[in-house]
Enzyme design. Structure first.
Site, PDB file in Angstrom:
ATOM      1  N   GLU A 115       0.907  -1.201   0.198  1.00 33.33           N
ATOM      2  CA  GLU A 115      -0.085   0.059   0.042  1.00 33.33           C
ATOM      3  C   GLU A 115       0.658   1.223  -0.135  1.00 33.33           C
ATOM      4  O   GLU A 115       1.811   1.131   0.583  1.00 33.33           O
ATOM      5  CB  GLU A 115      -0.957   0.126   1.210  1.00 33.33           C
ATOM      6  N   GLU A 180      -8.826   2.281  -4.313  1.00 31.20           N
ATOM      7  CA  GLU A 180      -9.822   1.875  -3.508  1.00 31.20           C
ATOM      8  C   GLU A 180     -10.352   3.025  -3.234  1.00 31.20           C
ATOM      9  O   GLU A 180      -9.599   4.270  -2.515  1.00 31.20           O
ATOM     10  CB  GLU A 180      -9.276   1.154  -2.114  1.00 31.20           C
TER      11      GLU A 180
HETATM   12  O1  KIV Z   1      -6.710  -6.960   1.408  1.00 30.35           O
HETATM   13  C1  KIV Z   1      -7.568  -6.866   0.511  1.00 30.35           C
HETATM   14  O2  KIV Z   1      -8.744  -7.580   0.549  1.00 30.35           O
HETATM   15  C2  KIV Z   1      -7.477  -5.661  -0.353  1.00 30.35           C
HETATM   16  C3  KIV Z   1      -8.741  -5.358  -1.212  1.00 30.35           C
HETATM   17  C4  KIV Z   1      -9.246  -4.204  -0.621  1.00 30.35           C
HETATM   18  C5  KIV Z   1      -7.972  -4.850  -2.796  1.00 30.35           C
HETATM   19  O3  KIV Z   1      -6.312  -5.058  -0.269  1.00 30.35           O
END
Ligand code: KIV
Length: 261
Positions: A115, A180
């Site tokens: 991320e 997201e």
């Molecule tokens: O961990 C997860 O499920 C994610 C999705 C929201 C893309 O990162």
């Protein structure tokens, strides 16, 4: 057809949209793979969806590994991506490499996701031969810093920042980016501006691919986010089946001769 990172780039070039789901176990990996889901993300959402934590912050890489191995061994064609959890890559590119190698060696997954615009880490992983999926907009690992689950990039400054992060992540070598909870218009602009595919979740219909958390899409969780869609109510199906089982056992109706030796 085996999906590789290059396949997703081809899909984008051909304007072919693709579907992605999270998966944390062998059975759903087999089912979703057979249904043609292109990417199976072993998301750190396993933290809440499987382990019952409040959010994705507590899960560790050691806890993610068995989920990754189960999914990788269940998927024949889908590209399996393992989420690097909170605390496993932020410190340095050396830490990201250590986590990336562990993820790849111990699970059989074909890529990792992290991320934020952690450019140094992305470059180091890509240089080491580990494909990286980026993730911007609302980044769940930063839920505390972001003061909760909020749409990101609504104002001009926020939108410009997210656009720049995406360009930087692409330049650092990522093969795709999850967007997201960003406004649809911004997600469409980013998708047009990038040559790598975008994968939306709560980001409208303009992305190259879409992803859903499978326990939301299948109605397994009692609550699910507004941007998700429930394609089946598995919670009710399982609950009804369990009630039938309890009733039959209580009444002495199960097992019958058919299920006995
Ligand atoms: O961990 C997860 O499920 C994610 C999705 C929201 C893309 O990162």
């Amino acid at each position: 057809m085996k999906i590789r990172t290059g396949t997703l780039a081809e899909h984008k070039a051909q304007g072919k949209k693709f579907a992605c789901l999270t998966s944390y176990d062998n059975q759903t990996a087999q089912i979703f793979d057979e249904a043609g889901v292109a990417v199976l993300l072993v998301g750190d959402s396993a933290s809440n969806a499987v382990l019952g934590n409040r959010d994705t912050v507590p899960i560790t890489l050691a806890e993610m590994i068995p989920f990754g191995r189960a999914v990788a061994s269940g998927a024949k064609n889908a590209l399996v991506v393992l989420d690097l959890p909170f605390g496993s890559y932020e410190v340095s590119s050396a830490q990201a490499l250590e986590s990336g190698f562990m993820a790849m060696k111990q699970t059989g997954c074909a890529a990792v996701k992290l991320e934020g615009a952690k450019l140094e880490q992305i470059r180091a992983l890509v240089d080491a031969g580990i494909p990286v999926m980026g993730h911007v907009g609302f980044t769940p690992q930063s839920v505390n810093a972001l003061s909760g689950y909020k749409v990101q990039g609504r104002d001009e400054q926020g939108a410009a920042r997210i656009m720049q992060e995406c360009k930087d992540i692409e330049a650092a070598g990522a093969f795709a980016i999850v967007l997201e909870m960003v406004p649809s218009e911004l997600a469409s602009e980013i998708t047009e501006a990038l040559s790598i595919p975008t994968i939306g979740i709560g980001a409208g219909n303009g992305c190259d691919g879409q992803i859903l958390v499978w326990t939301d899409f299948a109605g397994l969780d009692a609550r699910s986010p507004g941007f998700s869609k429930q394609y089946v109510n598995l919670r009710k199906l399982l609950s009804d089946a369990a009630s039938d089982y309890v009733a039959e056992v209580s009444a002495g109706e199960f097992p019958t001769k058919q299920q006995s030796f």
